[in-house]
Design a protein around this motif. Structure first.
Motif, mmCIF file in Angstrom:
data_model
loop_
_atom_site.group_PDB
_atom_site.id
_atom_site.type_symbol
_atom_site.label_atom_id
_atom_site.label_comp_id
_atom_site.label_asym_id
_atom_site.label_seq_id
_atom_site.Cartn_x
_atom_site.Cartn_y
_atom_site.Cartn_z
ATOM 1 N N VAL A 126 0.852 -1.189 0.000
ATOM 2 C CA VAL A 126 0.000 0.000 0.000
ATOM 3 C C VAL A 126 0.887 1.237 0.000
ATOM 4 N N THR A 127 0.422 2.276 -0.666
ATOM 5 C CA THR A 127 1.129 3.557 -0.713
ATOM 6 C C THR A 127 0.172 4.640 -0.253
ATOM 7 N N ILE A 128 0.644 5.490 0.663
ATOM 8 C CA ILE A 128 -0.154 6.643 1.060
ATOM 9 C C ILE A 128 0.604 7.898 0.671
ATOM 10 N N SER A 129 -0.127 8.906 0.252
ATOM 11 C CA SER A 129 0.463 10.175 -0.158
ATOM 12 C C SER A 129 -0.329 11.308 0.461
ATOM 13 N N GLY A 130 0.410 12.247 1.038
ATOM 14 C CA GLY A 130 -0.223 13.402 1.653
ATOM 15 C C GLY A 130 0.792 14.159 2.476
ATOM 16 N N PRO A 131 0.365 15.218 3.138
ATOM 17 C CA PRO A 131 1.285 15.962 3.994
ATOM 18 C C PRO A 131 1.689 15.148 5.228
ATOM 19 N N ARG A 132 2.808 15.509 5.804
ATOM 20 C CA ARG A 132 3.337 14.815 6.980
ATOM 21 C C ARG A 132 2.322 14.795 8.131
ATOM 22 N N GLN A 133 1.534 15.823 8.211
ATOM 23 C CA GLN A 133 0.501 15.926 9.248
ATOM 24 C C GLN A 133 -0.437 14.714 9.205
ATOM 25 N N PHE A 134 -0.742 14.207 8.016
ATOM 26 C CA PHE A 134 -1.614 13.034 7.905
ATOM 27 C C PHE A 134 -0.925 11.788 8.445
ATOM 28 N N MET A 135 0.391 11.630 8.146
ATOM 29 C CA MET A 135 1.120 10.480 8.671
ATOM 30 C C MET A 135 1.143 10.525 10.197
ATOM 31 N N LEU A 136 1.347 11.715 10.752
ATOM 32 C CA LEU A 136 1.351 11.863 12.207
ATOM 33 C C LEU A 136 -0.019 11.512 12.784
ATOM 34 N N GLY A 137 -1.067 11.923 12.095
ATOM 35 C CA GLY A 137 -2.418 11.600 12.541
ATOM 36 C C GLY A 137 -2.677 10.105 12.561
ATOM 37 N N LEU A 138 -2.172 9.396 11.549
ATOM 38 C CA LEU A 138 -2.356 7.951 11.488
ATOM 39 C C LEU A 138 -1.551 7.227 12.562
ATOM 40 N N LEU A 139 -0.251 7.535 12.634
ATOM 41 C CA LEU A 139 0.650 6.767 13.483
ATOM 42 C C LEU A 139 0.610 7.160 14.953
ATOM 43 N N LEU A 193 -9.063 10.687 7.396
ATOM 44 C CA LEU A 193 -7.928 11.295 6.703
ATOM 45 C C LEU A 193 -8.091 11.203 5.187
ATOM 46 N N GLN A 194 -8.705 10.136 4.708
ATOM 47 C CA GLN A 194 -8.972 10.039 3.274
ATOM 48 C C GLN A 194 -9.951 11.126 2.843
ATOM 49 N N ALA A 195 -10.937 11.410 3.662
ATOM 50 C CA ALA A 195 -11.892 12.474 3.354
ATOM 51 C C ALA A 195 -11.196 13.839 3.334
ATOM 52 N N ALA A 196 -10.124 13.975 4.118
ATOM 53 C CA ALA A 196 -9.371 15.236 4.156
ATOM 54 C C ALA A 196 -8.351 15.342 3.026
ATOM 55 N N GLY A 197 -8.147 14.252 2.269
ATOM 56 C CA GLY A 197 -7.256 14.329 1.115
ATOM 57 C C GLY A 197 -6.112 13.333 1.083
ATOM 58 N N LEU A 198 -6.010 12.440 2.052
ATOM 59 C CA LEU A 198 -4.966 11.415 2.034
ATOM 60 C C LEU A 198 -5.262 10.426 0.918
ATOM 61 N N LYS A 199 -4.280 10.185 0.061
ATOM 62 C CA LYS A 199 -4.447 9.219 -1.025
ATOM 63 C C LYS A 199 -3.931 7.865 -0.559
ATOM 64 N N VAL A 200 -4.739 6.838 -0.755
ATOM 65 C CA VAL A 200 -4.360 5.476 -0.407
ATOM 66 C C VAL A 200 -4.480 4.634 -1.671
ATOM 67 N N GLU A 201 -3.357 4.040 -2.086
ATOM 68 C CA GLU A 201 -3.334 3.194 -3.279
ATOM 69 C C GLU A 201 -2.840 1.815 -2.880
ATOM 70 N N GLY A 202 -3.565 0.791 -3.284
ATOM 71 C CA GLY A 202 -3.158 -0.570 -2.960
ATOM 72 C C GLY A 202 -4.061 -1.188 -1.915
ATOM 73 N N ASP A 203 -3.500 -2.084 -1.135
ATOM 74 C CA ASP A 203 -4.240 -2.886 -0.158
ATOM 75 C C ASP A 203 -4.422 -2.102 1.143
ATOM 76 N N ALA A 204 -5.559 -1.441 1.269
ATOM 77 C CA ALA A 204 -5.830 -0.654 2.481
ATOM 78 C C ALA A 204 -5.901 -1.546 3.718
ATOM 79 N N ALA A 205 -6.214 -2.825 3.549
ATOM 80 C CA ALA A 205 -6.259 -3.743 4.691
ATOM 81 C C ALA A 205 -4.861 -3.945 5.284
#
Length: 133
Positions: A78-91, A100-112
């Motif tokens: 899986v690949t995620i793309s977005g500002p660092r703030q989104f990665m901090l929010g996830l982790l 975060l996807q609704a806010a603009g985080l792109k998720v490509e691949g196996d989201a599971a």
């Protein structure tokens, strides 16, 4: 001590977090990885931090999670793309992926695969009393 701990503001301000190198943040997240909660054999996540021009790879298996900065995976799950703030929010804040996807985080691949990694991270510990009465 008789009245409990006084309120103290958090030392983890957004400015402080922004100053910490991404590699150290990934190391910090890896310390909270619980292999017993990881439901897959292996997963590879590529993180594209578009605001910083950084690429990171996070690999997890049944034993450990390792993050590397300035590296690219040849075939990430899986690949995620977005500002660092989104990665901090996830982790670190464990914000819901859908939010975060609704806010603009792109998720490509196996989201599971991504969700399995996130589910294996223990929450940040809160403050604690050093001395108890």
């Amino acid at each position: 001590m008789r009245n409990g701990r006084p309120y103290a503001p958090s030392a983890q301000s957004p400015d402080l977090i922004a100053a910490v190198p991404t590699s150290l943040l990934l190391d910090s997240a890896a310390t909270r990885f619980d292999p017993a909660k990881f439901t897959r054999d292996h997963a590879t996540l590529q993180v594209n931090l578009v605001d910083r021009g950084e690429t990171a790879v996070i690999e997890a298996n049944g034993n450990v999670m390792i993050g590397r900065v300035d590296d690219a995976a040849s075939a990430p799950d899986v690949t995620i793309s977005g500002p660092r703030q989104f990665m901090l929010g996830l982790l670190f804040l464990k914000l819901p992926l859908a939010q975060l996807q609704a806010a603009g985080l792109k998720v490509e691949g196996d989201a599971a695969a991504l969700q399995a990694m996130l589910d294996a991270l223990d929450p940040l510990p809160g403050s604690f009393d050093i001395v108890k009465p």
